[in-house]
Design an enzyme around this catalytic site. Sequence first.
Site, PDB file in Angstrom:
ATOM      1  N   LYS A  14       0.825  -1.220   0.000  1.00 52.12           N
ATOM      2  CA  LYS A  14       0.000   0.000   0.000  1.00 52.12           C
ATOM      3  C   LYS A  14       0.856   1.265   0.000  1.00 52.12           C
ATOM      4  CE  LYS A  14      -2.274  -0.827   3.852  1.00 52.12           C
ATOM      5  NZ  LYS A  14      -1.847  -2.159   4.299  1.00 52.12           N
ATOM      6  N   ARG A  89      -9.795   1.331   8.645  1.00 50.94           N
ATOM      7  CA  ARG A  89      -9.474  -0.062   8.963  1.00 50.94           C
ATOM      8  C   ARG A  89     -10.602  -0.742   9.715  1.00 50.94           C
ATOM      9  NH1 ARG A  89      -3.437   0.795   8.836  1.00 50.94           N
ATOM     10  NH2 ARG A  89      -2.442  -1.224   9.041  1.00 50.94           N
ATOM     11  N   ARG A 128      11.221  -6.815   5.015  1.00 51.29           N
ATOM     12  CA  ARG A 128      11.141  -5.401   5.415  1.00 51.29           C
ATOM     13  C   ARG A 128      11.692  -5.219   6.835  1.00 51.29           C
ATOM     14  NH1 ARG A 128       5.424  -2.379   5.120  1.00 51.29           N
ATOM     15  NH2 ARG A 128       5.053  -3.218   7.186  1.00 51.29           N
ATOM     16  N   ARG A 134      11.305  -2.191  11.412  1.00 46.32           N
ATOM     17  CA  ARG A 134      10.040  -1.782  12.037  1.00 46.32           C
ATOM     18  C   ARG A 134       9.715  -2.730  13.181  1.00 46.32           C
ATOM     19  NH1 ARG A 134       5.090  -0.071   8.123  1.00 46.32           N
ATOM     20  NH2 ARG A 134       3.940  -1.180   9.734  1.00 46.32           N
ATOM     21  N   ARG A 145      -1.158  -9.013  13.136  1.00 41.32           N
ATOM     22  CA  ARG A 145      -1.653  -7.975  12.207  1.00 41.32           C
ATOM     23  C   ARG A 145      -2.478  -8.591  11.081  1.00 41.32           C
ATOM     24  NH1 ARG A 145       3.631  -5.533  10.577  1.00 41.32           N
ATOM     25  NH2 ARG A 145       2.483  -4.063   9.297  1.00 41.32           N
TER      26      ARG A 145
END
Length: 193
Positions: A14, A89, A128, A134, A145
């Site tokens: 996204k 969301r 990532r 992160r 998640r």
Amino acid sequence: MFNLVLFGPPGAGKGTQSIQIAEKYHLAHISTGDIFRREIRDETPLGLRVKGIIEKGELVPDELLIDLLRSAMHKYDGGRGFIFDGFPRTLRQAADLDDLLEEDGEKVNLTLALEVEDQELITRLLIRAEREGRKDDTREVIANRLNVYQTQTRPLIDYYRKQGKFRAVAGQGTIEEIFGRLCKEIDVSLSSR
Ligand code: AMP
């Protein structure tokens, strides 16, 4: 104005796609995840409040989103429209967004969902994690998640589908291929207005 929601599970791409779409169509890019990460980095009261929630992979409570969004949108008054990345969301957030846009005589014009298989998402998020570090990209938090996405965010598909605003796009392939698919849907929507 043209208001676009880009929707999809964590790791679907996204963020990357939103930046390119914002540039091509001159839309203001609003990423609630980026806003929260900035607040956490700057150790603001909001940042301190949401840090633990985000690190666990849970959703920040709906009531904290609406004011945040309103002020983010007001910064871009008079633009050509918005691309919302990672918002809404929950159904409550979708209803809040409709109300907020309606205050200015606007609406969500199109919702595009990037569809990617879970196994591919997990692989991408772990890569990532190594690259960006992160805190919510650990294996355990990723699983949470994805679960939060399925239970709380996926129902939005029906919400937008019922309004004839929903289009799914295959999120696998190169960044350029996916971008091409998204642009095609946006162009169709723009030309049918
Ligand atoms: P993202 O970068 O969009 O994946 O967002 C990172 C994290 O920020 C999410 O896992 C949530 O904890 C929080 N977050 C971002 N956007 C929202 C939202 N619209 N509602 C609730 N929590 C959010």
